[in-house]
Design a protein around this motif. Sequence first.
Motif, PDB file in Angstrom:
ATOM      1  N   GLN A 275     -26.154 -35.523  15.159  1.00 56.63           N
ATOM      2  CA  GLN A 275     -26.341 -36.876  14.634  1.00 56.63           C
ATOM      3  C   GLN A 275     -27.256 -36.879  13.418  1.00 56.63           C
ATOM      4  O   GLN A 275     -27.002 -37.595  12.432  1.00 56.63           O
ATOM      5  N   MET A 276     -28.312 -36.075  13.454  1.00 54.09           N
ATOM      6  CA  MET A 276     -29.234 -35.991  12.320  1.00 54.09           C
ATOM      7  C   MET A 276     -28.534 -35.416  11.090  1.00 54.09           C
ATOM      8  O   MET A 276     -28.736 -35.884   9.963  1.00 54.09           O
ATOM      9  N   GLU A 277     -27.698 -34.401  11.313  1.00 50.67           N
ATOM     10  CA  GLU A 277     -26.996 -33.790  10.185  1.00 50.67           C
ATOM     11  C   GLU A 277     -26.000 -34.768   9.571  1.00 50.67           C
ATOM     12  O   GLU A 277     -25.840 -34.828   8.348  1.00 50.67           O
ATOM     13  N   ILE A 278     -25.318 -35.544  10.403  1.00 51.54           N
ATOM     14  CA  ILE A 278     -24.380 -36.547   9.876  1.00 51.54           C
ATOM     15  C   ILE A 278     -25.128 -37.580   9.033  1.00 51.54           C
ATOM     16  O   ILE A 278     -24.667 -37.984   7.953  1.00 51.54           O
ATOM     17  N   ALA A 279     -26.289 -38.023   9.506  1.00 56.94           N
ATOM     18  CA  ALA A 279     -27.086 -38.986   8.746  1.00 56.94           C
ATOM     19  C   ALA A 279     -27.528 -38.388   7.409  1.00 56.94           C
ATOM     20  O   ALA A 279     -27.487 -39.049   6.361  1.00 56.94           O
ATOM     21  N   GLU A 315     -13.272 -45.061   8.897  1.00 53.35           N
ATOM     22  CA  GLU A 315     -13.482 -46.490   9.149  1.00 53.35           C
ATOM     23  C   GLU A 315     -13.493 -47.215   7.812  1.00 53.35           C
ATOM     24  O   GLU A 315     -14.219 -46.820   6.892  1.00 53.35           O
ATOM     25  N   THR A 316     -12.711 -48.257   7.691  1.00 55.34           N
ATOM     26  CA  THR A 316     -12.651 -49.036   6.455  1.00 55.34           C
ATOM     27  C   THR A 316     -13.525 -50.280   6.588  1.00 55.34           C
ATOM     28  O   THR A 316     -13.369 -51.068   7.526  1.00 55.34           O
ATOM     29  N   LEU A 317     -14.454 -50.441   5.654  1.00 51.56           N
ATOM     30  CA  LEU A 317     -15.380 -51.568   5.658  1.00 51.56           C
ATOM     31  C   LEU A 317     -14.721 -52.804   5.040  1.00 51.56           C
ATOM     32  O   LEU A 317     -13.623 -52.736   4.482  1.00 51.56           O
ATOM     33  N   ARG A 318     -15.429 -53.935   5.126  1.00 55.01           N
ATOM     34  CA  ARG A 318     -14.873 -55.171   4.570  1.00 55.01           C
ATOM     35  C   ARG A 318     -14.814 -55.144   3.049  1.00 55.01           C
ATOM     36  O   ARG A 318     -14.019 -55.850   2.434  1.00 55.01           O
ATOM     37  N   GLY A 319     -15.670 -54.374   2.427  1.00 56.15           N
ATOM     38  CA  GLY A 319     -15.672 -54.285   0.973  1.00 56.15           C
ATOM     39  C   GLY A 319     -16.386 -53.033   0.530  1.00 56.15           C
ATOM     40  O   GLY A 319     -17.022 -52.339   1.330  1.00 56.15           O
ATOM     41  N   PRO A 320     -16.289 -52.676  -0.754  1.00 60.47           N
ATOM     42  CA  PRO A 320     -16.938 -51.458  -1.262  1.00 60.47           C
ATOM     43  C   PRO A 320     -18.456 -51.538  -1.135  1.00 60.47           C
ATOM     44  O   PRO A 320     -19.041 -52.613  -1.286  1.00 60.47           O
ATOM     45  N   THR A 321     -19.083 -50.422  -0.876  1.00 60.71           N
ATOM     46  CA  THR A 321     -20.533 -50.376  -0.752  1.00 60.71           C
ATOM     47  C   THR A 321     -21.062 -49.062  -1.285  1.00 60.71           C
ATOM     48  O   THR A 321     -20.344 -48.053  -1.304  1.00 60.71           O
ATOM     49  N   ASP A 322     -22.312 -49.063  -1.730  1.00 60.13           N
ATOM     50  CA  ASP A 322     -23.034 -47.827  -2.021  1.00 60.13           C
ATOM     51  C   ASP A 322     -24.382 -47.861  -1.318  1.00 60.13           C
ATOM     52  O   ASP A 322     -25.334 -47.218  -1.747  1.00 60.13           O
ATOM     53  N   ASP A 323     -24.426 -48.618  -0.216  1.00 56.86           N
ATOM     54  CA  ASP A 323     -25.649 -48.755   0.574  1.00 56.86           C
ATOM     55  C   ASP A 323     -25.733 -47.584   1.553  1.00 56.86           C
ATOM     56  O   ASP A 323     -24.872 -47.421   2.416  1.00 56.86           O
ATOM     57  N   PRO A 324     -26.784 -46.758   1.451  1.00 59.98           N
ATOM     58  CA  PRO A 324     -26.862 -45.593   2.345  1.00 59.98           C
ATOM     59  C   PRO A 324     -26.930 -45.991   3.811  1.00 59.98           C
ATOM     60  O   PRO A 324     -26.390 -45.293   4.674  1.00 59.98           O
ATOM     61  N   ALA A 325     -27.582 -47.121   4.132  1.00 55.46           N
ATOM     62  CA  ALA A 325     -27.674 -47.543   5.525  1.00 55.46           C
ATOM     63  C   ALA A 325     -26.296 -47.883   6.084  1.00 55.46           C
ATOM     64  O   ALA A 325     -25.979 -47.538   7.232  1.00 55.46           O
ATOM     65  N   VAL A 326     -25.468 -48.527   5.276  1.00 54.87           N
ATOM     66  CA  VAL A 326     -24.126 -48.902   5.731  1.00 54.87           C
ATOM     67  C   VAL A 326     -23.280 -47.657   5.978  1.00 54.87           C
ATOM     68  O   VAL A 326     -22.590 -47.538   6.998  1.00 54.87           O
ATOM     69  N   VAL A 327     -23.318 -46.705   5.044  1.00 52.96           N
ATOM     70  CA  VAL A 327     -22.533 -45.479   5.200  1.00 52.96           C
ATOM     71  C   VAL A 327     -23.046 -44.660   6.376  1.00 52.96           C
ATOM     72  O   VAL A 327     -22.264 -44.104   7.160  1.00 52.96           O
ATOM     73  N   ARG A 328     -24.363 -44.608   6.525  1.00 55.24           N
ATOM     74  CA  ARG A 328     -24.964 -43.857   7.630  1.00 55.24           C
ATOM     75  C   ARG A 328     -24.519 -44.436   8.968  1.00 55.24           C
ATOM     76  O   ARG A 328     -24.138 -43.702   9.881  1.00 55.24           O
ATOM     77  N   GLU A 329     -24.568 -45.773   9.091  1.00 53.67           N
ATOM     78  CA  GLU A 329     -24.193 -46.412  10.353  1.00 53.67           C
ATOM     79  C   GLU A 329     -22.709 -46.230  10.656  1.00 53.67           C
ATOM     80  O   GLU A 329     -22.319 -46.000  11.803  1.00 53.67           O
ATOM     81  N   ALA A 330     -21.866 -46.326   9.626  1.00 54.83           N
ATOM     82  CA  ALA A 330     -20.429 -46.130   9.842  1.00 54.83           C
ATOM     83  C   ALA A 330     -20.145 -44.700  10.287  1.00 54.83           C
ATOM     84  O   ALA A 330     -19.343 -44.466  11.206  1.00 54.83           O
ATOM     85  N   ALA A 331     -20.811 -43.727   9.655  1.00 54.54           N
ATOM     86  CA  ALA A 331     -20.607 -42.322  10.036  1.00 54.54           C
ATOM     87  C   ALA A 331     -21.070 -42.085  11.472  1.00 54.54           C
ATOM     88  O   ALA A 331     -20.430 -41.350  12.237  1.00 54.54           O
ATOM     89  N   ALA A 332     -22.178 -42.724  11.858  1.00 49.80           N
ATOM     90  CA  ALA A 332     -22.681 -42.564  13.228  1.00 49.80           C
ATOM     91  C   ALA A 332     -21.695 -43.156  14.233  1.00 49.80           C
ATOM     92  O   ALA A 332     -21.464 -42.573  15.304  1.00 49.80           O
ATOM     93  N   ARG A 333     -21.098 -44.303  13.893  1.00 49.54           N
ATOM     94  CA  ARG A 333     -20.110 -44.897  14.797  1.00 49.54           C
ATOM     95  C   ARG A 333     -18.901 -43.986  14.962  1.00 49.54           C
ATOM     96  O   ARG A 333     -18.357 -43.819  16.056  1.00 49.54           O
ATOM     97  N   LEU A 334     -18.462 -43.380  13.862  1.00 47.55           N
ATOM     98  CA  LEU A 334     -17.310 -42.479  13.928  1.00 47.55           C
ATOM     99  C   LEU A 334     -17.615 -41.255  14.772  1.00 47.55           C
ATOM    100  O   LEU A 334     -16.765 -40.762  15.508  1.00 47.55           O
ATOM    101  N   LEU A 335     -18.850 -40.762  14.678  1.00 50.68           N
ATOM    102  CA  LEU A 335     -19.233 -39.580  15.443  1.00 50.68           C
ATOM    103  C   LEU A 335     -19.248 -39.851  16.943  1.00 50.68           C
ATOM    104  O   LEU A 335     -19.035 -38.937  17.749  1.00 50.68           O
ATOM    105  N   GLU A 336     -19.490 -41.112  17.332  1.00 53.48           N
ATOM    106  CA  GLU A 336     -19.562 -41.444  18.759  1.00 53.48           C
ATOM    107  C   GLU A 336     -18.279 -41.067  19.502  1.00 53.48           C
ATOM    108  O   GLU A 336     -18.310 -40.732  20.683  1.00 53.48           O
ATOM    109  N   GLY A 337     -17.148 -41.118  18.811  1.00 56.93           N
ATOM    110  CA  GLY A 337     -15.880 -40.816  19.463  1.00 56.93           C
ATOM    111  C   GLY A 337     -15.463 -39.361  19.394  1.00 56.93           C
ATOM    112  O   GLY A 337     -14.314 -39.021  19.704  1.00 56.93           O
ATOM    113  N   VAL A 338     -16.367 -38.490  18.968  1.00 61.26           N
ATOM    114  CA  VAL A 338     -16.037 -37.070  18.802  1.00 61.26           C
ATOM    115  C   VAL A 338     -16.864 -36.234  19.775  1.00 61.26           C
ATOM    116  O   VAL A 338     -18.087 -36.355  19.826  1.00 61.26           O
ATOM    117  N   ASP A 339     -16.200 -35.392  20.532  1.00 62.31           N
ATOM    118  CA  ASP A 339     -16.878 -34.502  21.479  1.00 62.31           C
ATOM    119  C   ASP A 339     -17.350 -33.258  20.734  1.00 62.31           C
ATOM    120  O   ASP A 339     -16.542 -32.512  20.174  1.00 62.31           O
TER     121      ASP A 339
END
Length: 498
Positions: A275-279, A315-339
């Motif tokens: 999780q830390m590496e993904i962030a 995961e596709t967001l509602r609109g384009p972003t360059d916010d690191p917090a938004v990308v970090r949170e989306a990546a963390a959500r995607l990782l939740e479904g990976v063993d």
Amino acid sequence: MSVVCGSICPVRGAPTILHLDMDAFYASVEQASKPSLRGKPVVVGGLGPRGVVATASYEARVFGVHSAMATAQARRLCPNAAYLTPRFALYQRVSHVVMGLLGELSPLVEPLSLDEAFVDLEAGGVPPTGAAARAVAERLRRDIEVATGLTASVGLAGSKMFAKIASEEAKPDGLKIIEPGTELEVLGPMSVRTIPGVGPATAETLRRAGITTVAETAEAGEDELVRLLGKAHGAGLHALATGHDDRPVVAERDAKSVSVEDTFAEDLTDRTRVQMEIARLADRCVTRLRGAGRSGRTVVIKVRRYDFSTLTRSETLRGPTDDPAVVREAAARLLEGVDTTAGVRLLGVGVSGLADYTQEDLFAQAAAGAAEAAAAARAAGDAEGAPHEPETPQEPQRAPEGPPQWLPGLDVRHDEHGPGWVQGSGVGRVTVRFEEPWSAPGRVRTFRVDDPALHPAEPLPLVRPADDQPPGPPAPSGSPEAVSSGAGGGSGEGSSSP
């Protein structure tokens, strides 16, 4: 301009498409910045057990070392080479200088990588003659060496494919022209791998059919190539094999995505570490995204497991972003479904669906607004003397910082000895060679890894700044002294191996 000819009619009748390829770029930059390594084998790439060679100097290539080779194999072939960590920030700065010189020749410059590009000389007003193109190319090579201390190989032809072939034939540090009308004579005996788009799999398919050279590919005919490779690939290969290449030089190559990834020396099994590496990768990805002035709306993660099986999640967001917090949170959500319990050898984070603007995440805006309102309420309470709970800063937990990681090749500065680079480290010690790109080969000293006088540093420029030149009469134009820190010549002292 077309010419009348036999079996091939090139787009141009003059060799005014230029292909530039810097010679062993990463390794040459390292040799130019480290006088003790000039003329010696240098390998740049990953240094861990799973590291891969990015570039090898020509001195290392003599021993069979080449790019994309496992670093462990390279060490067996050439154990006395200097094995260095890449310094991409420096390579990008040098590339910017080179691309700037190309931009002075023509508005049509098509970069292929940091060290390679096509240039349409006619679009820059160069007369459509071989003599004019040669003069421009020779001046370009001189200008690059003066500005960077590096050498480049240049090919000139009437099409992109032949310009690239010419630059390969010119290596290292050369210039070659393929005159329009001579293309098939030059191309015919070459391996079919010479043709753009022919990789190992295609070459093997053709070899099984008895086709190994470009001439044999052309003789096979379009129908046979389509039968072997499919309509699109077969027809395209036949066109190139018969010398027909009308691809224009394109100034803008619009990126479709931005991504970063890391391969780990040992498989990661700890979920928290994954999780830390993904962030961390998400933050690096956003840094690169912002550097390109872009934003994106689709976040992608890549996971390669211990058995080399690879999967991606997006995961596709509602609109384009360059916010690191938004990308970090989306990546963390995607990782939740990976063993990842069996082990992970590679992780990556990317952003696609790029745009030139951002549409801020609505939840992020709401959270920011709530934080501002809470701060205002607290300020009001302070002003009125209202009691409130003391605020406890919520700092992210971090591992205690230890001494810097002294990787071979990286820049350092010592309070007493000045600038240098890490030659090697281990057993609590770090060995540093103190030298500058324009100095003689420097002396080697060893320190404790936690020596307070030793600090990481930014790379020095390859060519001595004009305002830092030593006193003395200026060297005549064109003399050897006028070209600073050339990549060749000079001998180091002692062993250059970290």
